[in-house]
Design a protein around this motif. Structure first.
Motif, PDB file in Angstrom:
ATOM      1  N   UNK A 164       0.720  -1.253  -0.008  1.00  0.00           N
ATOM      2  CA  UNK A 164      -0.051  -0.012  -0.071  1.00  0.00           C
ATOM      3  C   UNK A 164       0.889   1.125  -0.210  1.00  0.00           C
ATOM      4  N   UNK A 165       1.924   1.254   0.728  1.00  0.00           N
ATOM      5  CA  UNK A 165       2.790   2.464   0.890  1.00  0.00           C
ATOM      6  C   UNK A 165       3.593   2.619  -0.281  1.00  0.00           C
ATOM      7  N   UNK A 166       4.257   1.621  -0.990  1.00  0.00           N
ATOM      8  CA  UNK A 166       5.391   1.860  -1.702  1.00  0.00           C
ATOM      9  C   UNK A 166       4.930   1.309  -3.033  1.00  0.00           C
ATOM     10  N   UNK A 167       3.930   0.443  -3.221  1.00  0.00           N
ATOM     11  CA  UNK A 167       3.420  -0.009  -4.482  1.00  0.00           C
ATOM     12  C   UNK A 167       4.138  -1.312  -5.337  1.00  0.00           C
ATOM     13  N   UNK A 227      13.596   1.831  -0.866  1.00  0.00           N
ATOM     14  CA  UNK A 227      13.848   2.817  -1.649  1.00  0.00           C
ATOM     15  C   UNK A 227      14.505   2.219  -2.873  1.00  0.00           C
ATOM     16  N   UNK A 228      15.278   1.493  -2.626  1.00  0.00           N
ATOM     17  CA  UNK A 228      15.879   0.617  -3.910  1.00  0.00           C
ATOM     18  C   UNK A 228      14.872   0.244  -4.985  1.00  0.00           C
ATOM     19  N   UNK A 229      13.919  -0.615  -4.388  1.00  0.00           N
ATOM     20  CA  UNK A 229      12.995  -1.527  -5.003  1.00  0.00           C
ATOM     21  C   UNK A 229      11.764  -0.324  -5.727  1.00  0.00           C
ATOM     22  N   UNK A 230      11.350   0.768  -4.930  1.00  0.00           N
ATOM     23  CA  UNK A 230      10.555   1.571  -5.442  1.00  0.00           C
ATOM     24  C   UNK A 230      11.063   2.690  -6.361  1.00  0.00           C
ATOM     25  N   UNK A 231      12.198   3.095  -5.936  1.00  0.00           N
ATOM     26  CA  UNK A 231      12.822   4.084  -6.600  1.00  0.00           C
ATOM     27  C   UNK A 231      12.431   5.559  -6.111  1.00  0.00           C
ATOM     28  N   UNK A 232      11.888   5.579  -4.845  1.00  0.00           N
ATOM     29  CA  UNK A 232      11.632   6.954  -4.272  1.00  0.00           C
ATOM     30  C   UNK A 232      11.965   6.779  -2.609  1.00  0.00           C
ATOM     31  N   UNK A 233      11.781   7.891  -2.018  1.00  0.00           N
ATOM     32  CA  UNK A 233      11.888   7.897  -0.579  1.00  0.00           C
ATOM     33  C   UNK A 233      10.467   7.545  -0.029  1.00  0.00           C
ATOM     34  N   UNK A 234      10.419   6.791   1.018  1.00  0.00           N
ATOM     35  CA  UNK A 234       9.442   6.392   1.750  1.00  0.00           C
ATOM     36  C   UNK A 234       9.300   6.863   3.093  1.00  0.00           C
ATOM     37  N   UNK A 235       7.982   7.222   3.457  1.00  0.00           N
ATOM     38  CA  UNK A 235       7.845   7.714   5.047  1.00  0.00           C
ATOM     39  C   UNK A 235       7.685   6.605   5.657  1.00  0.00           C
ATOM     40  N   UNK A 236       8.664   6.703   6.713  1.00  0.00           N
ATOM     41  CA  UNK A 236       8.711   5.560   7.865  1.00  0.00           C
ATOM     42  C   UNK A 236       7.492   5.685   8.623  1.00  0.00           C
ATOM     43  N   UNK A 237       6.907   6.788   9.073  1.00  0.00           N
ATOM     44  CA  UNK A 237       5.755   6.754  10.012  1.00  0.00           C
ATOM     45  C   UNK A 237       4.750   6.405   9.249  1.00  0.00           C
ATOM     46  N   UNK A 238       4.767   6.659   7.839  1.00  0.00           N
ATOM     47  CA  UNK A 238       3.292   6.363   6.885  1.00  0.00           C
ATOM     48  C   UNK A 238       3.169   4.873   6.924  1.00  0.00           C
ATOM     49  N   UNK A 243       1.192  -0.706   8.218  1.00  0.00           N
ATOM     50  CA  UNK A 243       1.314  -2.070   8.522  1.00  0.00           C
ATOM     51  C   UNK A 243       0.354  -2.379   9.787  1.00  0.00           C
ATOM     52  N   UNK A 244       0.200  -1.324  10.862  1.00  0.00           N
ATOM     53  CA  UNK A 244      -0.450  -1.650  11.937  1.00  0.00           C
ATOM     54  C   UNK A 244      -2.023  -1.589  11.275  1.00  0.00           C
ATOM     55  N   UNK A 245      -2.586  -1.035  10.552  1.00  0.00           N
ATOM     56  CA  UNK A 245      -3.912  -1.088  10.097  1.00  0.00           C
ATOM     57  C   UNK A 245      -4.109  -2.429   9.460  1.00  0.00           C
ATOM     58  N   UNK A 246      -3.418  -2.909   8.529  1.00  0.00           N
ATOM     59  CA  UNK A 246      -3.525  -4.385   7.918  1.00  0.00           C
ATOM     60  C   UNK A 246      -3.397  -5.196   9.147  1.00  0.00           C
ATOM     61  N   UNK A 247      -2.648  -5.000  10.162  1.00  0.00           N
ATOM     62  CA  UNK A 247      -2.455  -6.025  11.148  1.00  0.00           C
ATOM     63  C   UNK A 247      -3.886  -6.107  12.062  1.00  0.00           C
ATOM     64  N   UNK A 248      -4.538  -4.942  12.249  1.00  0.00           N
ATOM     65  CA  UNK A 248      -5.745  -4.649  13.031  1.00  0.00           C
ATOM     66  C   UNK A 248      -6.994  -5.639  12.188  1.00  0.00           C
ATOM     67  N   UNK A 249      -6.836  -5.703  10.882  1.00  0.00           N
ATOM     68  CA  UNK A 249      -7.730  -6.274  10.201  1.00  0.00           C
ATOM     69  C   UNK A 249      -7.414  -7.745  10.244  1.00  0.00           C
TER      70      UNK A 249
END
Length: 326
Positions: A164-167, A227-238, A243-249
């Motif tokens: 969801x975050x990185x695609x 970052x290497x795999x998706x080619x852009x910076x990723x927000x660690x907090x996001x 991950x936590x939202x998916x875990x709750x589900x």
């Protein structure tokens, strides 16, 4: 109030007057001014323009207590957040907190670990400003024999949160690794405290490689970063929040069913082992077969050359084409 102001400014995405902030939070202009000033000292580039108000520019990448709290929109996982610049291990801190009465949902996050551990006590590279290290405290009411399945639940959540975050096509390497591009990007470690048939707590930790980085020689050929795999910076907090939202589900479904039965198809779609040749090292020796997915208790089903199916509940499982197994 700082995290609440951050969340409000981020959601609006435009200038917000000091008066509106005062009225929204029921505080004085001085309180708002002080909170904004503290956020600026922490590194947030909040623009302040006379007669327009305050603006939080998009795409800021800060990582800390306020950033995590301002983004947290889960139901219970991640409340409260306890952020540390450095810890020996988030799992160790979580176990200590759980012993001292920390509630279910408490999230321990560190910017770096000095003694990060993986499965079977292996070390985990944990530099500062680079990756994600977190542990969630659980206090389940279910039977002890279900506790080991929590690792698989978090594996699903990590893969889905990364997607969801990185695609990127994050996949699960049974039982506790997440891979993308054929290399490891995340490891998961669950530990628990049990007395007879009663679970005191379970702590479930994850380490996710986020920034482009130089890996230690012993893992350089098998590890990668988002970052290497998706080619852009990723927000660690996001990413943590997703991950936590998916875990709750996933965890809610697992708890209600008392097994992984309703999650099997969802899990198997993410399983890099599925329908591929695997090599299994267990106490009985080494054998090879074709992985066919998991069962309701989380065991890996492996079809042997003679057509029989064996259930693997522990041991090392290598997948052909992953981590150098050719």
């Amino acid at each position: 109030m700082k995290s609440e102001i951050l969340a409000f400014l981020r959601k609006r995405g435009e200038y917000v007057s000091g008066q509106e902030l005062c009225e929204h939070f029921g505080v004085s202009r001085t309180a708002v001014w002080k909170a904004i000033g503290q956020l600026k000292k922490e590194g947030y580039h909040i623009e302040a323009v006379q007669n327009r108000g305050y603006l939080l520019p998009a795409e800021q990448e800060l990582f800390g207590q306020n950033e995590l709290e301002s983004r947290m929109n889960t139901k219970w996982a991640g409340y409260p957040v306890k952020f540390y610049d450095s810890l020996s291990s988030t799992n160790l801190q979580a176990k200590l907190d759980a012993e001292n009465g920390a509630e279910e949902g408490t999230l321990i996050v560190a910017d770096m670990q000095t003694a990060g551990r993986g499965r079977k006590g292996r070390s985990w590279s944990s530099p500062a400003g680079t990756n994600i290290y977190f542990t969630l405290i659980l206090k389940p009411k279910f039977a002890v024999e279900l506790a080991s399945m929590v690792t698989l639940v978090m594996g699903m959540a990590a893969a889905e949160g990364i997607r969801k975050t990185c695609g990127v096509e994050a996949e699960i390497k049974w039982p506790n690794d997440i891979v993308t591009g054929g290399k490891k990007v995340c490891g998961i470690l669950a530990e628990m405290s049990v007395e007879r048939e009663y679970i005191h707590y379970v702590v479930i930790g994850a380490g996710i490689n986020v920034r482009a980085q130089h890996f230690p020689e012993e893992i350089a050929d098998v590890a990668t970063s988002l970052q290497v795999e998706c080619g852009r910076k990723v927000s660690r907090a996001e990413l943590i929040v997703n991950v936590l939202k998916a875990f709750e589900d996933c965890y809610s479904i697992f708890q209600e069913a008392g097994s992984l039965e309703p999650l099997i198809e969802r899990y198997n779609r993410l399983l890099v082992n599925k329908d591929r040749e695997v090599r299994v090292l267990d106490p009985g020796g080494e054998f090879r077969g074709i992985a066919r997915g998991i069962n309701r208790t989380g065991e890996l089903l492996v079809e042997l050359p003679d057509g029989n199916i064996t259930e693997v509940y522990a041991g090392e499982v290598s997948v052909r084409g992953i981590y150098g197994y050719v």
